[in-house]
Scaffold this motif. Sequence first.
Motif, PDB file in Angstrom:
ATOM      1  N   LEU A  26      30.235  -7.359   2.921  1.00 14.75           N
ATOM      2  CA  LEU A  26      30.648  -6.101   3.195  1.00 14.75           C
ATOM      3  C   LEU A  26      32.199  -6.065   3.692  1.00 14.75           C
ATOM      4  O   LEU A  26      33.006  -5.219   3.222  1.00 14.75           O
ATOM      5  CB  LEU A  26      30.017  -5.391   4.141  1.00 14.75           C
ATOM      6  CG  LEU A  26      30.301  -3.638   4.263  1.00 14.75           C
ATOM      7  CD1 LEU A  26      30.244  -3.078   2.985  1.00 14.75           C
ATOM      8  CD2 LEU A  26      29.462  -3.302   5.356  1.00 14.75           C
ATOM      9  N   LEU A  40      34.503  -6.574   0.775  1.00 12.69           N
ATOM     10  CA  LEU A  40      34.379  -5.475  -0.161  1.00 12.69           C
ATOM     11  C   LEU A  40      35.354  -4.483   0.284  1.00 12.69           C
ATOM     12  O   LEU A  40      35.893  -3.918  -0.589  1.00 12.69           O
ATOM     13  CB  LEU A  40      32.836  -5.165  -0.221  1.00 12.69           C
ATOM     14  CG  LEU A  40      32.663  -4.241  -1.455  1.00 12.69           C
ATOM     15  CD1 LEU A  40      32.653  -4.827  -2.906  1.00 12.69           C
ATOM     16  CD2 LEU A  40      31.277  -3.646  -1.112  1.00 12.69           C
ATOM     17  N   LEU A  41      35.548  -4.262   1.602  1.00 10.82           N
ATOM     18  CA  LEU A  41      36.159  -3.274   1.859  1.00 10.82           C
ATOM     19  C   LEU A  41      37.500  -3.319   2.132  1.00 10.82           C
ATOM     20  O   LEU A  41      38.466  -2.414   1.989  1.00 10.82           O
ATOM     21  CB  LEU A  41      35.421  -2.648   3.323  1.00 10.82           C
ATOM     22  CG  LEU A  41      34.365  -1.786   3.288  1.00 10.82           C
ATOM     23  CD1 LEU A  41      33.739  -1.515   4.602  1.00 10.82           C
ATOM     24  CD2 LEU A  41      34.273  -0.572   2.156  1.00 10.82           C
ATOM     25  N   ARG A  63      37.089  -7.957  -4.882  1.00  8.54           N
ATOM     26  CA  ARG A  63      35.765  -6.976  -4.704  1.00  8.54           C
ATOM     27  C   ARG A  63      34.845  -7.319  -5.673  1.00  8.54           C
ATOM     28  O   ARG A  63      33.666  -7.146  -5.241  1.00  8.54           O
ATOM     29  CB  ARG A  63      36.458  -5.413  -4.947  1.00  8.54           C
ATOM     30  CG  ARG A  63      37.234  -4.914  -3.976  1.00  8.54           C
ATOM     31  CD  ARG A  63      37.099  -3.410  -3.795  1.00  8.54           C
ATOM     32  NE  ARG A  63      37.948  -2.949  -2.433  1.00  8.54           N
ATOM     33  CZ  ARG A  63      39.082  -2.642  -2.341  1.00  8.54           C
ATOM     34  NH1 ARG A  63      39.908  -2.471  -3.701  1.00  8.54           N
ATOM     35  NH2 ARG A  63      39.709  -2.189  -1.191  1.00  8.54           N
TER      36      ARG A  63
END
Lengths: 86, 79, 243
Positions: free
Chosen positions: A21, A24-25, A33
């Motif tokens: 996560l 991803l951010l 991503r």
Amino acid sequence: MVDRVLILAMALAGAGMLLALIRLLRGPNIPSRAVALDVLTLITMPVMVGLAITSGRVIYLDVALVYGILSFLGVISLARYFDQGV
Amino acid sequence: MIIVDILICLVLLAAGVGAMLQRNLVASSVLVGVVSLMVSILFLRIGAPDVAMTEAAIGAGLSTVIFLIAVRRTEEEEQ
Amino acid sequence: MKQIFSLALLAITGWLLWSLVPYGQATEPGPVSSHYIAHGLQENGGSNLVTSIVVNYRGFDTLGEVTVLFLSVAGAGFVLRRRSGQRRVAPRPSSEFVQTGARMLFAPMVLFGVYIFVHGHLTPGGGFQGGAVIASAVLMLLLADRDHHLPHGFMGWLESLAGFGYVLTGFLGLAIGGSFLANKGVLPLGQWNRLFSAGVIPIIYTLVGLKVGTELSTLLDVMVDSGRDHGEADAHGQKGGAA
């Protein structure tokens, strides 16, 4: 014995999800991503199997099978998008 | 087992808010794919395997590809 | 500014839903749900109660859903078709890994989709999920091999025949059972948890699975293919078809 191993496995899967996560951010560009999405789908399969073990139902394994077979299509289509393929 | 629920909801919320705040549309579609994945696990958690399988079959490959084709045919940045 | 407004709207909606809807509390099922839970197994013979509700008790709504899917795919295919005079840059061929892997994995994926909709009355799944898996397998072929042509005539015929077969099954139920899409008396209910059981339900779900699979494959082919030049020179001056 099985309960403790299961809890350890879920804890490790949860830690992996948190790390994916973060990537991803924070990922500065889109291929990072895409890799994070791939890792998340890979971690999801053992989580679903763990849910099937704790609830004791065999039918939950079909959902894990579906995700295992289909999850790589999203990553391939992203890669083809950048390759001018889609 | 409550800790699994909290973790999945955390990832879901973070990815959802991130999908909304992104300017690049391709990154938004990747984050929507992550949201679909977490929703599928939640459906399994509350005991609905049919709905979880539908969400998995559609959100895993098809939804992301359709978004990407649509973004390829139009613009990439949101104004 | 717009984003802060949407976040605030989201928070207010979440708080409203949290306070108004009783999440996680077991409520008593109503009279109709109690009848389905009590008599669903012996009236239909299938292990999956969701399938027997979708196909038998609410079978007419499923027919409407299949019609809506057909209309939306027809509309999308009409809008996204390549017009004469439109051209786009032909895609680069994909790498050896993707081509070989796609060709190896196509057959198991289609087999898995067929497994899902044939066993719709026994395991979770059914026609729509199996059709989506088949369409994903065809998408994989389209992504890997840029010159792949789907046989549009054959798929159109298969889809129309499957939809027609669904309505025909309904009329068969009308002739034998007494009501449209009836399950009693048309086919034997059989033993519990066997493949050939639950009356007409496996037949209906097979037809729905074939229809949804071919429909979504056609839609994906039109979307990926729109603007592709078959056999003409692309923007780089090379002939299409050179891998």
